[in-house]
Design an enzyme around this catalytic site. Structure first.
Site, mmCIF file in Angstrom:
data_model
loop_
_atom_site.group_PDB
_atom_site.id
_atom_site.type_symbol
_atom_site.label_atom_id
_atom_site.label_comp_id
_atom_site.label_asym_id
_atom_site.label_seq_id
_atom_site.Cartn_x
_atom_site.Cartn_y
_atom_site.Cartn_z
ATOM 1 N N LYS A 186 -15.586 4.775 4.899
ATOM 2 C CA LYS A 186 -14.426 4.661 5.784
ATOM 3 C C LYS A 186 -14.523 5.726 6.867
ATOM 4 O O LYS A 186 -14.979 6.851 6.628
ATOM 5 C CB LYS A 186 -13.127 4.807 4.993
ATOM 6 C CG LYS A 186 -12.923 3.724 3.944
ATOM 7 C CD LYS A 186 -11.488 3.625 3.476
ATOM 8 C CE LYS A 186 -10.632 2.948 4.520
ATOM 9 N NZ LYS A 186 -9.278 2.644 4.025
ATOM 10 N N GLU A 239 -13.686 5.814 -0.976
ATOM 11 C CA GLU A 239 -14.602 4.923 -0.247
ATOM 12 C C GLU A 239 -15.345 5.720 0.822
ATOM 13 O O GLU A 239 -14.771 6.107 1.839
ATOM 14 C CB GLU A 239 -13.811 3.765 0.371
ATOM 15 C CG GLU A 239 -13.099 2.910 -0.665
ATOM 16 C CD GLU A 239 -12.178 1.877 -0.043
ATOM 17 O OE1 GLU A 239 -12.682 0.942 0.599
ATOM 18 O OE2 GLU A 239 -10.942 2.021 -0.205
ATOM 19 N N GLU A 246 0.846 -1.190 0.000
ATOM 20 C CA GLU A 246 0.000 0.000 0.000
ATOM 21 C C GLU A 246 0.880 1.237 0.000
ATOM 22 O O GLU A 246 1.853 1.313 0.755
ATOM 23 C CB GLU A 246 -0.888 0.087 1.250
ATOM 24 C CG GLU A 246 -2.093 -0.797 1.302
ATOM 25 C CD GLU A 246 -2.931 -0.518 2.551
ATOM 26 O OE1 GLU A 246 -2.848 0.615 3.091
ATOM 27 O OE2 GLU A 246 -3.665 -1.421 2.986
ATOM 28 N N GLU A 299 -9.137 9.750 4.697
ATOM 29 C CA GLU A 299 -9.394 8.309 4.604
ATOM 30 C C GLU A 299 -10.388 7.968 3.497
ATOM 31 O O GLU A 299 -10.366 6.871 2.957
ATOM 32 C CB GLU A 299 -9.911 7.772 5.940
ATOM 33 C CG GLU A 299 -8.850 7.628 7.008
ATOM 34 C CD GLU A 299 -7.812 6.584 6.642
ATOM 35 O OE1 GLU A 299 -8.204 5.445 6.317
ATOM 36 O OE2 GLU A 299 -6.611 6.910 6.677
#
Length: 471
Positions: A329, A326, A272, A335
């Site tokens: 999250k 997203e 990541e 985030e």
């Protein structure tokens, strides 16, 4: 400093030309790999089949999942996209305590899909050492049991096991050569995990985010250093190695920590890394321009080949985080804004993701094509400048080539001409490199010169000399 190309021998010129052309070819064919993390903590994402079509349209051939969702794995079947799947942290206790559990898990989550779906690795847990559920003690037994189950079903030669660690596993990370793991992890967990990775021919997964380091230390860390932009770099006082990117310094800290445990032969895959396109007011550095610059420059760095200063011959293999923004999250705004795409499949910003796209891009900055979701801002100008940290001999050799066989127009940097001042090697080389770059239509690989040059998207500033953008 003048261009000493008139008196070179023909043999030297031919060799120089061949050498730099070879570097240009190698730089875009022998690099590492770019994959992407496909997270699904959202309620507005496209169906898995649409996602696979999106991945294929972008030339993405590697994807990492955070589970073994059957709809996603079925959608990936026959796609040519290799997949890393995950056994989640909440299953580590069961996987560690029972071989029969991992046998059933492999039979249910791997065997029905492989080989139609090209599962290449299993991430056993994710950042286990910072898991609030305190699952660290289960990691190594779970890794061993999952691998034993792969052996039992004849899958171990094709599917690796590993586990992504966060940089918080390090006790020391600066300077990179002093990297070490936390003492409570090194003996009981890290060492047996690395031993298993070595025995099975696997690799250590590392989640590394220069954004976090920059956000916490923006007064001490240069933004250009964090974003892979041209900068003077940071020299490791212990070994003299110069770092021009924070990510490479972070990875070498992990390599140094592994070497301290006598596991320097285990490779690293960056499982990541990314940069948020939006953040809260206190999240310094978050934004679409910086996200595009980081990911765009990282992609170029990976695809053009080479490793870190401590492991220069080992190409970088990276999974970007993440495919989508997203919306479910939790935590700070950042985030929910790491995605390269919005859920409607529109790009958050435009960066090349493949060698072919990189060849066709007009700049390597990664920030030239930014889409804020409503209006695209496109710039098509770029320049080539000398790397001031390159050795003088390398700069001079590249300068001689550009002005000689490279057919750059170097008349303006001859003594008494308009761009002679400032009379420095870096200034003269920058003019010559840029002339060569522009003459060759800013083609990929024409601003490299063996690491002696960089592409920039702002006009170079050397005295009053103007640097042309095309011929």
């Amino acid at each position: 400093m003048l261009c000493f190309f008139v008196n070179q021998s023909m043999a030297a010129l031919i060799f120089s030309r061949f050498f730099f052309l070879l570097l240009s070819l190698i730089s875009l064919t022998d690099g590492g790999s770019i994959g992407i993390n496909y997270g699904r903590v959202a309620d507005n994402l496209p169906a898995p089949k649409q996602v696979v079509d999106l991945l294929k349209s972008q030339g993405i051939t590697k994807v990492k999942l955070y589970d073994t969702n059957s709809d996603v794995l079925n959608a990936l079947a026959g796609s040519g996209i290799s997949v890393v799947v995950t056994l989640p942290n909440e299953q580590l206790s069961s996987a560690a305590s029972s071989q029969s559990y991992t046998d059933k898990w492999v039979q249910s989550n791997i065997s029905p899909f492989y080989p139609s779906t090209q599962i290449e690795a299993i991430a056993v847990g994710n950042e286990v050492f910072v898991d609030p559920a305190n699952t660290t003690s289960f990691l190594v037994p779970a890794l061993k049991n999952v691998h034993s189950s792969l052996v039992k079903y004849g899958l171990d030669s094709s599917i690796k096991v590993s586990s992504p660690i966060a940089l918080t596993a390090l006790q020391t990370s600066y300077p990179s050569s002093s990297g070490s793991f936390k003492s409570d992890l090194a003996g009981p967990v890290i060492t047996p995990m690395l031993q298993l990775l070595r025995q099975t021919g696997s690799y250590l997964m590392v989640n590394a985010y220069p954004f976090f380091a920059y956000e916490a230390n923006s007064q001490q860390i240069s933004l250009d250093y964090a974003l892979f932009k041209p900068n003077s770099g940071v020299v490791d006082p212990n070994n003299g190695l110069r770092y021009t990117s924070l990510l490479e310094a972070q990875l070498d800290a992990v390599y140094a920590a592994m070497s301290a445990l006598q596991y320097s032969d285990v490779p690293i895959v960056v499982s990541e890394t990314g940069w948020p396109s939006q953040g809260d007011e206190n999240e310094i550095g978050a934004g679409s321009a910086n996200a595009a610059a980081y990911n765009g420059n990282l992609v170029k760095r990976v695809l053009t080949g080479g490793g870190t200063p401590l492991r220069p011959k080992q190409d970088l293999n990276v999974y970007l985080f993440a495919l989508f923004n997203e919306d479910q999250k939790t935590g700070p705004t950042s985030e929910r804004n790491y995605g390269l795409f919005y859920p409607n499949e529109q790009k958050v910003y435009d960066i090349p993701l493949t060698v072919e796209a990189l060849n066709g891009s007009s700049s390597s900055s990664g920030s030239d094509n930014i889409n804020d979701g409503s209006k695209a801002v496109v710039k098509d100008q770029s320049w080539c400048v000398a790397n001031e940290n390159a050795e003088a001999e390398k700069l001079q050799s590249a300068l001689d080539y550009a002005c000689g066989e490279g057919k750059a127009d170097c008349r303006p940097i001859q003594e008494g001409a308009t761009c002679y001042d400032p009379n420095t090697l870096v200034a003269h080389a920058s003019y010559a490199f840029n002339s060569y770059y522009q003459v060759n239509a800013r083609g990929a690989g024409t601003c490299d010169f063996g690491g002696a040059a960089y592409v920039v998207t702002q006009p170079p500033q050397f005295g009053t000399c103007e640097y042309p953008t095309g011929y």
